[in-house]
Write an enzyme that holds these catalytic residues in place. Structure first.
Site, mmCIF file in Angstrom:
data_model
loop_
_atom_site.group_PDB
_atom_site.id
_atom_site.type_symbol
_atom_site.label_atom_id
_atom_site.label_comp_id
_atom_site.label_asym_id
_atom_site.label_seq_id
_atom_site.Cartn_x
_atom_site.Cartn_y
_atom_site.Cartn_z
ATOM 1 N N ASP A 594 0.785 -1.225 0.000
ATOM 2 C CA ASP A 594 0.000 0.000 0.000
ATOM 3 C C ASP A 594 0.824 1.285 0.000
ATOM 4 O OD1 ASP A 594 -1.655 -2.149 0.389
ATOM 5 O OD2 ASP A 594 -3.055 -1.113 1.665
ATOM 6 N N GLU A 828 -4.699 -7.041 13.052
ATOM 7 C CA GLU A 828 -4.144 -6.830 11.714
ATOM 8 C C GLU A 828 -2.680 -6.419 11.772
ATOM 9 O OE1 GLU A 828 -5.197 -4.120 7.740
ATOM 10 O OE2 GLU A 828 -6.063 -3.612 9.681
#
Length: 858
Positions: A594, A828
């Site tokens: 990302d 996460e």
């Protein structure tokens, strides 16, 4: 002489005769000379020449027109053909037959918890399955309606997740709400021709010290999905005793709702019942339908004798047509809800019985279910220890329970999806619908990412292949069956209305120039290793690889061509953000990392070191699989030898100045986000002008250079074992890895060096840092695995790598376990300063790789 006179007289007479019909010749008019008559022939030749040139010009023009029209129609045909390629599936036979998930072929996996986006629900592995599920709400709550159904982080549950789940026939889940705990259990029993029977048991207990035990409404529901029918059978006023139904995949079936019990004779006396029978035009609407069916007119009798109004389903009141932007024209499906309202503690069972299971010994309920559950739990414990051996490694019982929960959550998070992706290529003006397809896959997060992600799935299958290689074969086969004729797989699979309802619109369309790391090669590497080590036990793998191979070839070739870099044997991720003015550093979502810093100014001159390493790994696995199958492997071998050549790696990606591996591109580090200036004319109201945004300011022009960002990308030659054990570069990698001012923390490796200017910097005013400092478990797993590899390979850095292996493994495992015990979740990512879990939760996708680190299986 006479002869000449006669001739002259005839000429004169002839001339006079012609003059009667023509122009009169005056005496003064000169008589034309014969010489002029002779000059007429060249004039005619010149005229004919001009005529020939004109014809030639016309012919050329016609030819050009025909050529132009031919080229136009050919270009139109080619564009139309290229436009269709993005939605044309691969021509080779499918890896999995259409009936591979049917009850006839795979009865033991037909029913399952394949709806990861709901707290508790089951469906079949078929395109239009009958779905079952559970909703609940706490009565007399301070919140108006606290209806729980789909997994939502906003529900703020103390914890939820599977404690045990074998991926086949049983599961135990614990859900801790505000002041009570729901334990959901299921057991399947084989029999008949449609996947057999199953039973649910839901137990509710108070876990708070409040003097009044909570009153809870459980809502069990069944819904068809455009095919099949349901019939509700009411008993004792509003109590549903059962639902009978029929569908193509299930034949006839019956669902029975047993009365709740609390272990006391009077327990069920205080239960209240309601039900709803209606229709739905989409499974994503179930929550709203129930919410719009609730009424407060019902009265609940507490055991104390007190009567209080409670909320229950009654009649569905759809929103008015004018309130809907686009009227729903989809086919209606049956939807039945059975609501039971009772004070804790209590327990309820729901039985599904297949009409084709005619010789069942008894109902799978009560004592029979308890006994079956205990047998399944014991078998699970035995297989878990045999597979991972954690008790042998002296882990505590609490740590073992944690690791079982991590594996179980991944197995319980397997989903079966069916539908169409929305895709687009450069040759399509508008997005197109991909062909319908099915996908059996694990998901990263039930609450935030309950769908398939290509780059996540390879990591998921590293763990699941140890537990059940058949799951890995089926999941990998499903992914490769979605490949198109170009060799492209949409990187995010959003199949079906339920899945699409959880995805922001800007992420729905998938573009065919965009890749994702080919991590499925990690899973294939594991399957091949199992086949080589235990040929008999892994016998199904070889025919699976043979069916997979044609698609693998096309997939590999697609990466090798579409993601090629500017120099030979270099690679570049496509799909970087283009609106560079709004990003501190344009993101590269396709890399999976990302917002990790890449070249500040995206260009075709970039070279990405992580993609180079992924292709090195992939080429090696391709060669290995080809050799195993007796297929031509020389070209893959040559590619692998070329890409794994450390001198080539140095030439493309080693920066002597940075003393690290790096991307190359058009880059400057002198960038920052600043408030843009919005000119407001004097006397004009400020609110009428655009709000000032944070935009990127470039203080020094970019130039082609290595990107000076030290972090996960820099480690890839080490992470994927591209570096040889005797490489002098390995010394620098291990030094940077262990430096607390760079990547090392007591919780794991941070994603970006603490010394980097972009460490923990926002990418936009609304875009918090993601891969710019936090600790990610998938990359830490690769790092622990790499340290194990180099710590066991002959070389000058063997001892250093072995020591770092022990230290890093301990740090990561201890922190993930500690956060699970403190917060109730696996996360996460983890804060690199405090170790605190953050991001979406539960995240039992690749964060569950902690189990492999504990078991030291790499």
């Amino acid at each position: 002489m006479n002869e000449g006179f006669v001739l002259g007289s005839q000429v004169v007479k002839g001339m006079m005769g012609r003059q009667r019909h023509g122009k009169r010749v005056l005496p003064s008019d000169p008589v034309p000379h014969r010489k002029e008559e002779k000059n007429a022939a060249p004039h005619r030749k010149e005229k004919k020449k001009k005529l020939d040139i004109g014809k030639l010009f016309i012919n050329i023009s016609i030819g050009l027109c025909i050529f132009s029209l031919t080229w136009f129609f050919y270009a139109l045909y080619m564009r139309n053909s290229l436009a269709k390629r993005v939605v044309t599936l691969h021509h080779s036979p499918r890896v999995l037959d259409d009936n591979s998930t049917s009850p006839a072929v795979s009865p033991e996996r037909f029913w399952g918890t394949y709806r990861p986006q709901v707290y508790f629900g089951m469906k079949t592995r078929s395109p239009r399955s009958v779905v079952t599920g559970l909703m609940w709400l706490r009565q007399f709550s301070e919140m108006d309606v606290n209806l729980r159904h789909t997994c939502e982080q906003g529900d703020r549950l103390q914890s939820y997740g599977w404690l045990m789940h074998d991926g086949l026939g049983f599961g135990v889940q614990e859900i801790r709400d505000s002041d009570f705990t729901l334990t959901t259990e299921f057991v399947k029993r084989a029999g008949g021709e449609h996947g057999g029977d199953w039973t649910w048991r839901v137990t509710a207990k108070q876990h708070s010290s409040a003097p009044q035990p909570p009153v809870i409404s459980l809502m069990f529901y069944v819904a068809t999905d455009t095919q099949g029918s349901l019939l509700a059978h009411a008993e004792e006023k509003n109590r549903l005793g059962s639902i009978t139904g029929y569908s193509e995949e299930l034949g006839n079936f019956k669902i029975t709702f047993r009365k709740p019990s609390s272990g006391e004779a009077a327990g069920a006396k205080y239960a209240s019942y309601n039900y709803l029978k209606t229709v739905t035009q989409g499974l994503e609407k179930l929550t709203d339908i129930v919410r719009n069916s609730l009424n407060r007119r019902f009265v609940f009798s507490l055991p104390s004798g007190e009567k209080r109004p409670y909320i229950a389903v009654e009649t569905y009141k759809p929103p008015h047509q004018h309130q809907q932007k686009h009227p729903d024209t989809r086919k209606e499906s049956d939807f039945v809800v059975h609501q039971v309202t009772v004070q804790t503690p209590f327990q309820m069972e729901v039985l599904f019985e297949s009409g084709s299971f005619r010789d069942r010994p008894d109902q799978l309920a009560g004592t029979a279910m308890t006994e079956e559950l205990e047998k399944r739990k014991a078998a699970f414990d035995l297989k878990f220890e045999r597979t991972f051996g954690l008790q042998e490694r002296a882990f505590s019982l609490s740590q073992v329970r944690f690791s079982k929960a991590a594996l179980s959550n991944m197995l319980g998070g397997m989903g079966y999806f069916h539908g169409q992706s929305v895709v687009q290529s450069a040759y399509n003006e508008y997005p197109l619908l991909y062909p319908e397809g099915a996908l059996f896959t694990a998901v990263p997060s039930r609450s935030f990412f309950p769908r398939g992600f290509l780059w996540d799935e390879g990591f998921h299958q590293l763990l699941l292949s140890k537990w059940d290689p058949q799951v890995t074969r089926e999941a990998t086969g499903h992914w490769l069956d979605l490949i198109n004729v170009e060799g492209w797989i949409p990187r995010e699979q959003i199949l079906g209305d339920e899945a699409r309802s959880k995805v922001p619109g800007e992420f729905v369309v998938q573009r065919n120039e965009n890749a994702n790391p080919p991590t499925l090669f990690l899973a294939l590497q594991e399957l091949v290793a199992q086949l080589e080590a235990r040929p008999q036990a892994s016998a199904p793998t070889k025919p699976f690889l043979r069916r997979l191979f044609p698609r693998l070839q096309t997939w590999f070739e697609w990466y090798n061509t579409t993601q090629a870099g500017p120099l030979p044997n270099s690679y570049r991720w496509r799909g970087r953000d283009k609106d560079t003015n709004l990003f501190l550093n344009p993101k590269t979502l396709t890399s999976g990392l990302d917002d990790y810093p890449r070249a500040s100014h995206p260009s075709a001159e970039e070279r990405h070191v992580d993609l180079h390493c992924w292709m090195t790994l992939a080429s090696g696995i391709m060669a290995r699989v080809a050799r195993l199958l007796g297929e031509p492997h020389e070209e893959y071998e040559r590619t692998h030898q070329t890409l794994s050549d450390n001198s080539l790696l140095d030439e493309l990606h080693w920066s002597d100045h940075l003393r690290a591996f790096a991307d190359f591109g058009n880059h400057t580090q002198a960038v920052s986000l600043q408030q843009e200036k919005v000119y407001v004319p004097p006397g004009q109201p400020r609110h009428q002008f655009p709000v000032a945004r944070l935009v990127r300011a470039v203080r020094r022009a970019p130039r082609p250079q290595y990107v000076n960002a030290l972090g996960y990308v820099s480690l890839f030659p080490f992470l994927l074992h591209v570096l040889t054990p005797d490489s002098p570069r390995l010394e620098h990698v291990l030094r940077d890895l262990r430096d607390p001012d760079k990547l090392w923390t007591t919780y794991g490796l941070r994603s970006l060096s603490k010394a980097d200017p972009m460490y923990m910097k926002r990418n936009t005013e609304h875009d918090a840092p993601y891969w710019r400092g936090p600790i990610w478990i998938n990359i830490n797993y690769l790092a622990v695995r790499a340290l194990h590899h180099y710590g066991n390979a002959e070389g000058p850095y063997r001892e250093t790598a072995a020591a770092l292996y022990q230290e890093l493994r301990t740090n990561v495992v201890s922190n993930v376990y500690r956060q699970y015990m403190e917060t109730g979740y696996i996360w996460e990512q983890y804060n690199d300063s405090t170790g605190r879990g953050q991001g979406s939760h539960p995240f039992t996708g690749w964060s569950a790789l902690t189990v492999l680190m504990m078991s030291e299986q790499f």
